[in-house]
Design a protein around this motif. Structure first.
Motif: not given
Length: 551
Positions: A44, A89-92, A117-118, A120, A205
């Motif tokens: 990200e 916020k999450t893997d997308s 990939s997030s 955080n 997250e």
């Protein structure tokens, strides 16, 4: 992934139209294709480049986003694009599609998958003490710890939850351990105590971070703190609870002892318990009671505290109650606390507090009468020599009749068996022929003649004797005596005549109130002392008389 399109092209051979005479033709097919490139895996908020290839080379490229977290700028034109991955916020997964169109051909397209990939960043837990303003805190101070300075370094991140844990220290009364602030009261301490806290914060997250915070709570000089509770405002006869259980000591156990300092003496249920009760006494005016509790811990150390109890008279009114002291259902006596037959006479008004009323004289339940002699001086409750009765509730003084001495009209002036017609005020009843008929009067057996003669005697210290009003006479009725011969206390009001001496009504007694029976005004109210009923009664008829006066 590559997409193709087939385009037929026609070439001139030996066709005569192209300058040749042969009959053969030459058709060449050209492919149109596009390739969006290989799928990517990125982090990200980082830059990445996508490059599409198309054939034949004279075409145009157009990009659009099909799905996933939004990317800025779409749609875009051109084979190569440099983009920045979104903050997720999450893997997308993002799907992009490139379309390619060359001259004279239909558009073809291809998709590319971008896995984001997030990344955080963990939050930062921070603890600050925000109160009291003056440190260090002391006994009974409210101590507030705050986690509001904790942060999430992500651009669009935030703290989602808080968890406080007491790692070491005394037991504290804390409402919640899951708020951004933590509050507790500085306890009673025999020595300084160190507290150790751990705060854990969690971001949106799921990232967690913890920190520890240490603080010192100072000891207290006085190791016993008596607490008598708040001052109270109550009405007479109410039950009062004195509660010192909020007292504090540093030992596990303590004892309490209550004592009354001022006011009417009350009887405490148990003065040696931390919680005790009493019923407030009968009072005539606003009264203040004060109580003190002494708290002693298991090591003999003590402290005292006091409170005030303001007692107000209950609004019971200056009229008598009904005299009914028991509750009933449709057939039998029941407990007055029954919900099926609520708010009966016995549980309302003066009679319900009869056992706690501070009486001047005597009487059933809430009735309170004092015997007076011929000079209106008080005599003992058990005296048999009395001439009138003072009602200590209403303040009225009532005539007491004399014993029967003969047969009508050969009787004395105030005998109970004498009876009179009603001739008060502007009345047509002036019949003097009734003299010495139902009474021993030489002029008339009208009520007014009797009143005049009694007042001329200065009877029982007064010259203002009169017929009672409807409500005044009804106030003598004791409905608790239902089933007895008369509904009035014969020990206080003796010499009541026998029922049946007057036709149609058992024991009728005149009131001063004319009945509203149209325009004739020919009737006045009587109260039947045998059953408590009222009746509009012809004024020319005779009834018994019990005079009354105000003091």
């Amino acid at each position: 992934m590559k997409a193709f399109a087939l385009i037929p092209l026609i070439s001139c051979g030996l066709l005569s139209a192209c300058g040749g005479g042969g009959g053969d033709s030459d058709n060449t097919v050209v492919e149109t294709s596009v390739n969006a490139g290989i799928d990517l895996q990125i982090i990200e908020k980082t830059e990445f480049t996508i490059t599409a290839q198309g054939s034949p080379a004279d075409g145009t490229f157009s990009w659009q986003q099909v799905s996933g977290p939004s990317l800025e700028g779409f749609p875009l034109d051109g084979a190569e694009q440099t983009l920045t991955a979104p903050d997720v916020k999450t893997d997308s997964e993002i799907i992009l599609r490139v379309s390619y169109q060359s001259t004279g051909s239909s558009a073809v397209s291809d998709d590319i998958s971008i896995s984001v990939s997030s990344n955080n960043q963990l939050p930062l837990a921070v603890v600050t003490q925000t109160s009291p303003e003056t440190l260090p805190s002391v006994y009974k101070d409210t101590v507030n710890l705050s986690a509001l300075e904790s942060i999430d370094p992500d651009d669009n991140g935030q703290i989602d939850s808080y968890l406080w844990q007491l790692l070491s220290g005394p037991d504290l009364d804390i409402t919640s351990f899951n708020e951004s602030t933590l509050s507790f009261s500085h306890p009673l301490l025999e020595s300084n105590v160190n507290l150790s806290w751990q705060l854990t914060v969690t971001d949106d997250e799921g990232g967690e971070a913890s920190t520890q915070y240490s603080m010192t709570l100072n000891k207290t000089n006085e190791l016993v703190d008596a607490n008598a509770g708040a001052d109270q405002n109550i009405e007479e006869f109410e039950q009062v609870t004195l509660d010192a259980t909020n007292s504090e000591t540093v030992t596990d156990t303590y004892q309490c002892k209550w004592q009354q300092l001022t006011g009417n003496t009350e009887t405490l249920s148990n003065s040696n318990q931390c919680t005790t009760t009493f019923f407030a006494s009968d009072v005539d005016t606003e009264t203040t009671l004060s109580f003190e509790v002494t708290v002693t811990d298991s090591k003999g150390r003590t402290d005292t505290d006091s409170l005030f109890v303001d007692v107000s008279p209950k609004a019971l009114g200056l009229i008598n109650d009904s005299g009914v002291g028991e509750c009933y259902n449709n057939t039998q006596r029941i407990n007055c606390e029954s919900d099926d037959f609520p708010e009966q006479d016995a549980e309302l008004g003066r009679d319900s507090y009869a056992n706690r009323l501070d009486k001047v004289g005597k009487g059933n339940l809430a009735f309170d009468y004092t015997k007076l002699n011929q000079f209106a001086d008080e005599v003992g409750d058990d005296s048999s020599d009395f001439t009138c009765i003072r009602d200590n509730v209403t303040g009225l003084v009532w005539e007491v009749k004399t014993e029967s001495s003969g047969v009508l009209p050969n009787t004395s002036l105030r005998e109970g068996q004498n009876h009179y017609f009603w001739d008060l005020g502007d009345t047509t009843f002036t019949d003097t022929s009734t003299a010495n008929s139902t009474c021993p009067d030489d002029t008339s057996c009208g009520v007014q003649s009797y009143i005049n003669e009694v007042n001329s005697l200065d009877f029982c210290g007064g010259t203002n004797w009169r017929l009672p009003t409807y409500n005044e006479l009804l106030g003598l009725i004791d409905y608790g005596k239902q089933g007895q011969r008369v509904l009035i206390d014969e020990s206080l009001f003796p010499y009541i005549p026998q029922s049946g001496d007057i036709e149609n009504v058992d024991l009728p007694y005149w009131t001063s109130q004319t009945a509203a029976d149209g325009t004739s005004l020919s009737q006045a109210y009587i109260i039947d002392m045998s059953n408590g009923n009222d009746l509009a009664y012809p004024k020319e008829n005779t009834a018994y008389v019990r005079l009354v006066r105000s003091r």
